[in-house]
Design a protein around this motif. Structure first.
Motif, PDB file in Angstrom:
ATOM      1  N   LYS A  34       1.584  -6.589  19.116  1.00 49.08           N
ATOM      2  CA  LYS A  34       2.201  -5.195  18.375  1.00 49.08           C
ATOM      3  C   LYS A  34       2.202  -3.920  19.120  1.00 49.08           C
ATOM      4  O   LYS A  34       1.935  -4.001  20.322  1.00 49.08           O
ATOM      5  N   GLU A  35       3.173  -3.424  18.281  1.00 50.05           N
ATOM      6  CA  GLU A  35       2.937  -2.001  18.578  1.00 50.05           C
ATOM      7  C   GLU A  35       2.476  -0.792  18.162  1.00 50.05           C
ATOM      8  O   GLU A  35       3.149  -0.067  17.494  1.00 50.05           O
ATOM      9  N   PRO A  36       1.315  -0.548  18.320  1.00 53.79           N
ATOM     10  CA  PRO A  36       1.071   0.083  16.837  1.00 53.79           C
ATOM     11  C   PRO A  36       1.122   1.767  17.608  1.00 53.79           C
ATOM     12  O   PRO A  36       1.241   2.356  18.531  1.00 53.79           O
ATOM     13  N   VAL A  37       0.966   2.689  15.976  1.00 49.49           N
ATOM     14  CA  VAL A  37       1.117   4.535  16.189  1.00 49.49           C
ATOM     15  C   VAL A  37      -0.440   4.782  16.427  1.00 49.49           C
ATOM     16  O   VAL A  37      -0.439   4.725  15.535  1.00 49.49           O
ATOM     17  N   ARG A  93       4.465  -0.210   9.664  1.00 47.53           N
ATOM     18  CA  ARG A  93       3.856  -0.176  11.263  1.00 47.53           C
ATOM     19  C   ARG A  93       2.286   0.146  11.107  1.00 47.53           C
ATOM     20  O   ARG A  93       0.889  -0.069  10.367  1.00 47.53           O
ATOM     21  N   HIS A  94       1.769  -0.479  11.959  1.00 46.89           N
ATOM     22  CA  HIS A  94      -0.047  -0.336  12.673  1.00 46.89           C
ATOM     23  C   HIS A  94      -0.412   0.748  12.911  1.00 46.89           C
ATOM     24  O   HIS A  94       0.186   1.184  13.857  1.00 46.89           O
ATOM     25  N   LEU A 112      -6.735   8.490   5.312  1.00 45.18           N
ATOM     26  CA  LEU A 112      -6.506   6.862   5.294  1.00 45.18           C
ATOM     27  C   LEU A 112      -6.047   6.992   3.962  1.00 45.18           C
ATOM     28  O   LEU A 112      -5.458   5.693   4.187  1.00 45.18           O
ATOM     29  N   GLU A 113      -6.331   7.892   2.800  1.00 49.14           N
ATOM     30  CA  GLU A 113      -5.267   6.952   1.342  1.00 49.14           C
ATOM     31  C   GLU A 113      -3.917   7.497   1.486  1.00 49.14           C
ATOM     32  O   GLU A 113      -2.970   7.004   1.293  1.00 49.14           O
ATOM     33  N   ASN A 114      -3.857   8.918   2.370  1.00 49.48           N
ATOM     34  CA  ASN A 114      -2.178   9.629   2.317  1.00 49.48           C
ATOM     35  C   ASN A 114      -1.731   8.282   3.605  1.00 49.48           C
ATOM     36  O   ASN A 114      -0.381   8.294   3.298  1.00 49.48           O
ATOM     37  N   ASN A 119       3.137   3.330   3.186  1.00 52.06           N
ATOM     38  CA  ASN A 119       3.426   2.068   3.077  1.00 52.06           C
ATOM     39  C   ASN A 119       3.156   0.823   4.819  1.00 52.06           C
ATOM     40  O   ASN A 119       3.831   0.646   5.295  1.00 52.06           O
ATOM     41  N   VAL A 120       1.933   1.556   5.118  1.00 52.94           N
ATOM     42  CA  VAL A 120       1.807   0.808   6.476  1.00 52.94           C
ATOM     43  C   VAL A 120       1.507  -0.188   6.916  1.00 52.94           C
ATOM     44  O   VAL A 120       1.039  -0.943   5.387  1.00 52.94           O
TER      45      VAL A 120
END
Ligand code: IMP
Length: 188
Positions: A34-37, A93-94, A112-114, A119-120
């Motif tokens: 994967k390619e996390p942000v 994205r992750h 986290l809510e934000n 739609n991550v």
């Protein structure tokens, strides 16, 4: 000297370096393919981020957010607003949130809510420190460096009144530094 204001060293430079490397190795395994942000929360998480990311071997992206509380008292109001938002979209994205310390949990709760509303693909949290005794909302980092007691700590990115971020270790600040205030300093 800045170090004169420290009552006790909680975590040495060496202890932090070893743990940060372990966390990165665990994250590398979990994000294989994967390619996390990495979303770091300004300003406190920058030192942790810069050490953590240099041990990461999967491709990563880096972005930053800055949040502040409405009004003067973070802890009573518990309402946060965005001072700086992400530069890039995180849709599909992750996301791995990088936080210096989880205290009441309010910052992470709102962030986290934000993020979930964008739609991550997934969202997890890596925190260097956790003060679980002060929690106001239920949040738990997926990856954690160290649990710390209920004391005001500085160094390795953490500040009091914008000072001490450059100390290479994490220490408990002498209470007389913020004497005259009946609560620990408001960190935001
Ligand atoms: P929370 O929203 O109460 O969980 O607070 C999180 C933020 O407060 C962290 O990102 C820190 O910037 C700050 N903070 C909380 N405890 C400390 C501390 O002991 N020293 C320095 N900053 C702290």
């Amino acid at each position: 000297m800045l170090t004169d204001d420290i009552q006790e060293v909680l975590l040495t430079e060496e202890q932090i370096a070893a743990r940060v490397k372990e966390l990165a190795q665990q994250i590398n395994r979990d994000y294989e393919g994967k390619e996390p942000v990495l979303v770091a929360i300004l300003n406190g998480a920058v030192v942790f981020l810069s050490d953590l990311m240099r041990h990461m071997t999967v491709p990563i992206r880096v972005d930053f957010v800055k949040w502040a509380s409405y009004g003067s008292d973070t802890r009573s109001s518990g309402v946060m607003r965005i001072l700086k938002d992400l530069d890039e979209s995180v849709e599909s994205r992750h996301v791995l949130v990088v936080e210096d310390i989880v205290d009441t949990g309010l910052t992470l709760h709102y962030l986290l809510e934000n993020l979930r509303a964008r739609n991550v693909a997934s969202v997890r949290v890596v925190a260097l420190l956790d003060k679980p005794s002060r929690r106001k909302v239920q949040v738990k980092p997926d990856y954690l460096g160290f649990e710390v007691p209920d004391a005001f700590v500085v160094g390795y990115g953490l500040d009091y009144a914008q000072r001490y971020r450059n100390l290479p270790f994490i220490g408990i600040l002498k209470p007389e530094i913020y004497a005259g205030r009946d609560t620990p300093p408001d960190p935001v």
